[in-house]
Design a protein around this motif. Sequence first.
Motif, PDB file in Angstrom:
ATOM      1  N   GLU A   1      10.156  58.840  58.663  1.00 15.94           N
ATOM      2  CA  GLU A   1      10.845  57.571  58.420  1.00 15.94           C
ATOM      3  C   GLU A   1      10.468  56.963  57.073  1.00 15.94           C
ATOM      4  O   GLU A   1      10.856  55.836  56.766  1.00 15.94           O
ATOM      5  N   GLY A   2       9.691  57.706  56.269  1.00 12.96           N
ATOM      6  CA  GLY A   2       9.325  57.254  54.939  1.00 12.96           C
ATOM      7  C   GLY A   2       8.149  56.292  54.890  1.00 12.96           C
ATOM      8  O   GLY A   2       7.867  55.700  53.863  1.00 12.96           O
ATOM      9  N   MET A   3       7.428  56.177  56.007  1.00  9.94           N
ATOM     10  CA  MET A   3       6.308  55.244  56.095  1.00  9.94           C
ATOM     11  C   MET A   3       4.982  55.968  55.842  1.00  9.94           C
ATOM     12  O   MET A   3       4.874  57.182  56.018  1.00  9.94           O
ATOM     13  N   ARG A   4       3.980  55.179  55.455  1.00 15.02           N
ATOM     14  CA  ARG A   4       2.630  55.722  55.344  1.00 15.02           C
ATOM     15  C   ARG A   4       2.107  55.967  56.762  1.00 15.02           C
ATOM     16  O   ARG A   4       2.377  55.189  57.679  1.00 15.02           O
ATOM     17  N   ILE A   5       1.354  57.045  56.948  1.00 13.52           N
ATOM     18  CA  ILE A   5       0.934  57.446  58.288  1.00 13.52           C
ATOM     19  C   ILE A   5      -0.464  58.055  58.249  1.00 13.52           C
ATOM     20  O   ILE A   5      -0.844  58.679  57.266  1.00 13.52           O
ATOM     21  N   ASN A   6      -1.207  57.865  59.314  1.00 12.99           N
ATOM     22  CA  ASN A   6      -2.503  58.514  59.468  1.00 12.99           C
ATOM     23  C   ASN A   6      -2.252  59.822  60.223  1.00 12.99           C
ATOM     24  O   ASN A   6      -2.185  59.838  61.451  1.00 12.99           O
ATOM     25  N   TRP A   7      -2.099  60.899  59.493  1.00  6.25           N
ATOM     26  CA  TRP A   7      -1.744  62.185  60.098  1.00  6.25           C
ATOM     27  C   TRP A   7      -2.832  62.702  61.031  1.00  6.25           C
ATOM     28  O   TRP A   7      -2.539  63.340  62.042  1.00  6.25           O
TER      29      TRP A   7
END
Length: 153
Positions: free
Chosen positions: A29-35
Amino acid sequence: MYTREQASQMRQAFWTTFGQYMAPIPSAEGMRINWSNYKTGLKNVYFRMRAEKKAASIGIEMTHRDLEIQQMFFEQFQALKLVLHETLGETWEWELHAQDELGETISRIYTELPAVNVFNKDDWGTLITFFKPRIIALDEFWTDAQYAFDSLK
């Protein structure tokens, strides 16, 4: 052989390295994420990556204590099986009501990479190469599939 503290530090170093490697990559969704600590938004449903001494694995785990509810989540994933496998580009293993390492009953959908060792820094590239496309594909799958679970929240 590592002490318990050294083993913990080595695992933490790997996951920190993985997190730094993945940090520039946005979610579907184009968001920053903690993978490394992916949040599905569903209680008792997790995307888990494990790196151990003899193998690595990535998968979806359902840990609800009520086994009937756990089975309902598993069956909802089964209804999306074709979409999941198409998004992943591979077929994963499916286990309803398996035992985890603590003896708890869980259900899981997963794949494994044998013969890698998180304590061997030479294997870290292989581990990252294993985890990266799969966690990105899980995120892509989950972007649309999560809505199929709204009735189970």
